[in-house]
Structures are given as structure tokens and as C-alpha cells.
Scaffold this motif. Structure first.
Motif, PDB file in Angstrom:
ATOM      1  N   ARG A   1     -32.620 -35.850 -31.305  1.00  0.00           N
ATOM      2  CA  ARG A   1     -31.237 -35.488 -31.642  1.00  0.00           C
ATOM      3  C   ARG A   1     -30.723 -36.413 -32.738  1.00  0.00           C
ATOM      4  O   ARG A   1     -30.891 -37.623 -32.674  1.00  0.00           O
ATOM      5  CB  ARG A   1     -30.358 -35.619 -30.396  1.00  0.00           C
ATOM      6  N   VAL A   2     -30.109 -35.819 -33.749  1.00  0.00           N
ATOM      7  CA  VAL A   2     -29.522 -36.617 -34.827  1.00  0.00           C
ATOM      8  C   VAL A   2     -28.211 -37.218 -34.350  1.00  0.00           C
ATOM      9  O   VAL A   2     -27.298 -36.515 -33.934  1.00  0.00           O
ATOM     10  CB  VAL A   2     -29.280 -35.754 -36.093  1.00  0.00           C
ATOM     11  N   ARG A   3     -28.131 -38.539 -34.379  1.00  0.00           N
ATOM     12  CA  ARG A   3     -26.918 -39.233 -33.930  1.00  0.00           C
ATOM     13  C   ARG A   3     -26.103 -39.801 -35.094  1.00  0.00           C
ATOM     14  O   ARG A   3     -24.912 -40.067 -34.944  1.00  0.00           O
ATOM     15  CB  ARG A   3     -27.294 -40.381 -32.980  1.00  0.00           C
ATOM     16  N   THR A   4     -26.756 -40.000 -36.232  1.00  0.00           N
ATOM     17  CA  THR A   4     -26.101 -40.638 -37.375  1.00  0.00           C
ATOM     18  C   THR A   4     -26.250 -39.744 -38.597  1.00  0.00           C
ATOM     19  O   THR A   4     -27.349 -39.589 -39.133  1.00  0.00           O
ATOM     20  CB  THR A   4     -26.726 -42.018 -37.651  1.00  0.00           C
ATOM     21  N   GLU A   5     -25.144 -39.160 -39.038  1.00  0.00           N
ATOM     22  CA  GLU A   5     -25.196 -38.161 -40.102  1.00  0.00           C
ATOM     23  C   GLU A   5     -25.201 -38.752 -41.510  1.00  0.00           C
ATOM     24  O   GLU A   5     -25.829 -38.209 -42.409  1.00  0.00           O
ATOM     25  CB  GLU A   5     -24.014 -37.197 -39.971  1.00  0.00           C
ATOM     26  N   THR A   6     -24.457 -39.855 -41.729  1.00  0.00           N
ATOM     27  CA  THR A   6     -24.336 -40.412 -43.075  1.00  0.00           C
ATOM     28  C   THR A   6     -24.737 -41.877 -43.083  1.00  0.00           C
ATOM     29  O   THR A   6     -24.772 -42.545 -42.038  1.00  0.00           O
ATOM     30  CB  THR A   6     -22.898 -40.292 -43.603  1.00  0.00           C
ATOM     31  N   VAL A   7     -25.002 -42.386 -44.274  1.00  0.00           N
ATOM     32  CA  VAL A   7     -25.415 -43.781 -44.415  1.00  0.00           C
ATOM     33  C   VAL A   7     -24.299 -44.739 -43.983  1.00  0.00           C
ATOM     34  O   VAL A   7     -24.558 -45.856 -43.537  1.00  0.00           O
ATOM     35  CB  VAL A   7     -25.849 -44.052 -45.875  1.00  0.00           C
ATOM     36  N   ASP A   8     -23.040 -44.293 -44.088  1.00  0.00           N
ATOM     37  CA  ASP A   8     -21.910 -45.137 -43.682  1.00  0.00           C
ATOM     38  C   ASP A   8     -21.793 -45.255 -42.165  1.00  0.00           C
ATOM     39  O   ASP A   8     -21.089 -46.147 -41.670  1.00  0.00           O
ATOM     40  CB  ASP A   8     -20.597 -44.575 -44.242  1.00  0.00           C
ATOM     41  N   ASP A   9     -22.464 -44.364 -41.429  1.00  0.00           N
ATOM     42  CA  ASP A   9     -22.369 -44.376 -39.972  1.00  0.00           C
ATOM     43  C   ASP A   9     -23.508 -45.134 -39.293  1.00  0.00           C
ATOM     44  O   ASP A   9     -23.547 -45.227 -38.066  1.00  0.00           O
ATOM     45  CB  ASP A   9     -22.359 -42.931 -39.447  1.00  0.00           C
ATOM     46  N   VAL A  10     -24.445 -45.664 -40.073  1.00  0.00           N
ATOM     47  CA  VAL A  10     -25.571 -46.404 -39.503  1.00  0.00           C
ATOM     48  C   VAL A  10     -25.060 -47.629 -38.755  1.00  0.00           C
ATOM     49  O   VAL A  10     -24.177 -48.358 -39.238  1.00  0.00           O
ATOM     50  CB  VAL A  10     -26.557 -46.837 -40.615  1.00  0.00           C
ATOM     51  N   THR A  11     -25.583 -47.865 -37.557  1.00  0.00           N
ATOM     52  CA  THR A  11     -25.170 -49.014 -36.758  1.00  0.00           C
ATOM     53  C   THR A  11     -26.075 -50.214 -37.037  1.00  0.00           C
ATOM     54  O   THR A  11     -27.210 -50.047 -37.530  1.00  0.00           O
ATOM     55  CB  THR A  11     -25.256 -48.691 -35.258  1.00  0.00           C
ATOM     56  N   PRO A  12     -25.615 -51.431 -36.731  1.00  0.00           N
ATOM     57  CA  PRO A  12     -26.476 -52.612 -36.903  1.00  0.00           C
ATOM     58  C   PRO A  12     -27.787 -52.510 -36.130  1.00  0.00           C
ATOM     59  O   PRO A  12     -28.836 -52.960 -36.610  1.00  0.00           O
ATOM     60  CB  PRO A  12     -25.601 -53.753 -36.384  1.00  0.00           C
ATOM     61  N   LYS A  13     -27.753 -51.919 -34.944  1.00  0.00           N
ATOM     62  CA  LYS A  13     -28.977 -51.752 -34.153  1.00  0.00           C
ATOM     63  C   LYS A  13     -29.965 -50.835 -34.868  1.00  0.00           C
ATOM     64  O   LYS A  13     -31.179 -51.119 -34.903  1.00  0.00           O
ATOM     65  CB  LYS A  13     -28.628 -51.180 -32.779  1.00  0.00           C
ATOM     66  N   GLU A  14     -29.453 -49.743 -35.435  1.00  0.00           N
ATOM     67  CA  GLU A  14     -30.325 -48.833 -36.185  1.00  0.00           C
ATOM     68  C   GLU A  14     -30.857 -49.515 -37.437  1.00  0.00           C
ATOM     69  O   GLU A  14     -32.024 -49.335 -37.813  1.00  0.00           O
ATOM     70  CB  GLU A  14     -29.559 -47.565 -36.547  1.00  0.00           C
ATOM     71  N   ALA A  15     -30.008 -50.310 -38.089  1.00  0.00           N
ATOM     72  CA  ALA A  15     -30.437 -51.041 -39.285  1.00  0.00           C
ATOM     73  C   ALA A  15     -31.571 -52.004 -38.954  1.00  0.00           C
ATOM     74  O   ALA A  15     -32.541 -52.131 -39.713  1.00  0.00           O
ATOM     75  CB  ALA A  15     -29.259 -51.805 -39.885  1.00  0.00           C
ATOM     76  N   LEU A  16     -31.463 -52.683 -37.816  1.00  0.00           N
ATOM     77  CA  LEU A  16     -32.527 -53.597 -37.392  1.00  0.00           C
ATOM     78  C   LEU A  16     -33.819 -52.827 -37.148  1.00  0.00           C
ATOM     79  O   LEU A  16     -34.911 -53.280 -37.528  1.00  0.00           O
ATOM     80  CB  LEU A  16     -32.117 -54.349 -36.136  1.00  0.00           C
ATOM     81  N   GLY A  17     -33.699 -51.650 -36.528  1.00  0.00           N
ATOM     82  CA  GLY A  17     -34.877 -50.825 -36.283  1.00  0.00           C
ATOM     83  C   GLY A  17     -35.566 -50.418 -37.580  1.00  0.00           C
ATOM     84  O   GLY A  17     -36.794 -50.466 -37.688  1.00  0.00           O
ATOM     85  N   VAL A  18     -34.777 -50.042 -38.574  1.00  0.00           N
ATOM     86  CA  VAL A  18     -35.339 -49.681 -39.877  1.00  0.00           C
ATOM     87  C   VAL A  18     -35.993 -50.902 -40.518  1.00  0.00           C
ATOM     88  O   VAL A  18     -37.069 -50.810 -41.119  1.00  0.00           O
ATOM     89  CB  VAL A  18     -34.249 -49.103 -40.796  1.00  0.00           C
ATOM     90  N   GLY A  19     -35.350 -52.060 -40.375  1.00  0.00           N
ATOM     91  CA  GLY A  19     -35.913 -53.286 -40.923  1.00  0.00           C
ATOM     92  C   GLY A  19     -37.240 -53.650 -40.290  1.00  0.00           C
ATOM     93  O   GLY A  19     -38.166 -54.097 -40.969  1.00  0.00           O
TER      94      GLY A  19
END
Length: 271
Positions: free
Chosen positions: A136-154
Motif C-alpha cells: 500500500r502506498v502511504r507516502t504520495e509526495t517527496v514532501d510527505d516522506v517521514t524521517p523513518k522512511e528517509a532512514l530506510g532509503v539511506g
């Protein structure tokens, strides 16, 4: 200046710009292209491969210049701007730290056709698995990315330290696996590329500073310009493509290309 060398530089710039932001590994393609063209025998080849990345990343800066300026200008008073900057810092740190500590080992042990080929195939399989996993898509735009998701991408970006994996592939597919929309994952990958590639490029250029020569400037200039222009075109195309398409085509390309490279290595390149 040797026109053949300039032509090879243009081809290398085209390879960099065309592959940097799609999930097929620009580093892997540069290694292979350099080997086939004989460009890797040129004394400045390694520094050149690093330098032309600046052309590709400046294409991102140019395309997103309005948003970048707006984020920097409004950061003191705008929560979304501050969060995007924080997210980029969070996503940047894992690869920056590990890459700095392991840089010499990676360059010495992993920059070879076999590693690239295996990483291409493995990455293609991972893309197919992620594309087949209905999330399921939870984050539609780059402005909505959470710090937790950012860490996962990192953390996903750490995989890209292996040549042939693809930085964009690791970050985009990592973002999609975490619930980002295709466009959000792709744009976050673009923005993350700015600090990552600037840091890696400037660090590598600093290490190679004593081997640089003014006589080589035309070769570097040709590669830089071609890389910038080709990256500009690819980024615009990719943003339109990801809105309505999957990455399965890239996955199969990686698998087929990787298997061909393995076959060529053991029958031709090895000798």
C-alpha cells in the motif's frame, strides 16, 4: 588533442548521463564501456569517471532549481522545507560514513566486471521481487516522506556501494518497498543524489588532485557537457515514465546484460 580520445570521452559522458538516474548502474556501465573502448588505459580515466558525475548531478540541480531555492529560502519558517532537509541528511549519512571508511577496499576489490555482472543480475531479481510485492502506498509526495522512511532509503543506499548495484535503483526501489509512491521515491532519489554525489565526487577529485593536468581539460569538458545534457533528457523522461509504468523492464535488462557480461568475461575479457 586526440580526436579519438575526445570521441571516447563523449561516449563515456553519454553512458554516465543516460544511466546515472535509472536503476541499471552507471558505475557498472562505465566500467564495461571503459574496458571495451580501451578508455580505461588512459592515465586520467578513473578521475574522469568521477568528474563526469558532476555533469549528471548538476542536471538534477538545474531541473529542480526552483524547488531547491524555495526549500533553502523557506527552511527557517516552513516545517515541510525543514523536514525535507532533515530527511536528506538522515538518508545521506549511512552511505557517507560506510563509503568513507570502505572506499579503498571497494575500489581495490570490487571494481571489476565480474562483481558488476553479479550485482546487475542480483539487483534485477530484487527489482522483480519488489514489483511483485503488492504494498500500500502511504507516502504520495517527496514532501510527505517521514524521517523513518528517509532512514530506510539511506540504509538501502548502502547496497549501492557495490559496483553494479545502482544508487538510483537501491534508493528508488527501497523507497517503493517502504510505501513511497513511484514519483515520490524517484524524486527523493534525485534529491538525495545531490549531497551523495557531490560529496563522493569532490572527495575522489581531492584524492586524485596531484594527477590532474591542464592538458586533459578538453577531455574532461567534453565528458562533463555530454553527461549533463544526456542526464537532463533522461531525468525528464524518467519522471513521466514512472508515473504509469513499473521497473520490470529495467530488471530484465539488468539480468540479461549481467549474464552477457559474465559470458563475455569468461570467454573474451578474461584473456
Amino acid at each position: 588533442m586526440d580526436p579519438i580520445l575526445l570521441a571516447k570521452a563523449a561516449v563515456m559522458g553519454l553512458v554516465e548521463g543516460a544511466t546515472e538516474f535509472i536503476p541499471v548502474s552507471s558505475t557498472g556501465h562505465l566500467i564495461i564501456a571503459g574496458r571495451f573502448l580501451g578508455f580505461d588505459a588512459w592515465h586520467g580515466a578513473k578521475t574522469f569517471d568521477v568528474f563526469i558525475q558532476l555533469g549528471a548531478i548538476l542536471a538534477v540541480v538545474w531541473l529542480y532549481r526552483a524547488k531547491i531555492v524555495n526549500v533553502l529560502r523557506t527552511a527557517p519558517g516552513d516545517r515541510k522545507s525543514r523536514r525535507l532537509i532533515l530527511n536528506l541528511v538522515i538518508a545521506f549519512l549511512p552511505a557517507a560514513i560506510v563509503g568513507f571508511l570502505a572506499n579503498d577496499f571497494i575500489e581495490e576489490k570490487l571494481f571489476n566486471p565480474v562483481t558488476v555482472a553479479i550485482a546487475l543480475v542480483a539487483g534485477g531479481i530484487v527489482i522483480l521481487l519488489i514489483e511483485g510485492w503488492h504494498r500500500r502506498v502511504r507516502t504520495e509526495t517527496v514532501d510527505d516522506v517521514t524521517p523513518k522512511e528517509a532512514l530506510g532509503v539511506g540504509l538501502a543506499q548502502l547496497l549501492a556501494l557495490v559496483p553494479g548495484t545502482s544508487r538510483s535503483g537501491a534508493t528508488i526501489m527501497g523507497g517503493i518497498g517502504l510505501g513511497l509512491s513511484r514519483v515520490a521515491a524517484t524524486e527523493f532519489s534525485f534529491f538525495l543524489a545531490i549531497p551523495v554525489m557531490f560529496a563522493a565526487t569532490l572527495y575522489s577529485l581531492w584524492k586524485a588532485r596531484h594527477g590532474l593536468s591542464a592538458a586533459d581539460a578538453p577531455v574532461f569538458a567534453v565528458g562533463f557537457v555530454v553527461s549533463f545534457v544526456s542526464a537532463l533528457l533522461v531525468i525528464r523522461w524518467l519522471l513521466r515514465f514512472v508515473a504509469n509504468n513499473s521497473f520490470r523492464g529495467f530488471a530484465w535488462y539488468r539480468i540479461v546484460f549481467g549474464l552477457i557480461l559474465l559470458g563475455l568475461y569468461f570467454t573474451v575479457l578474461r584473456g
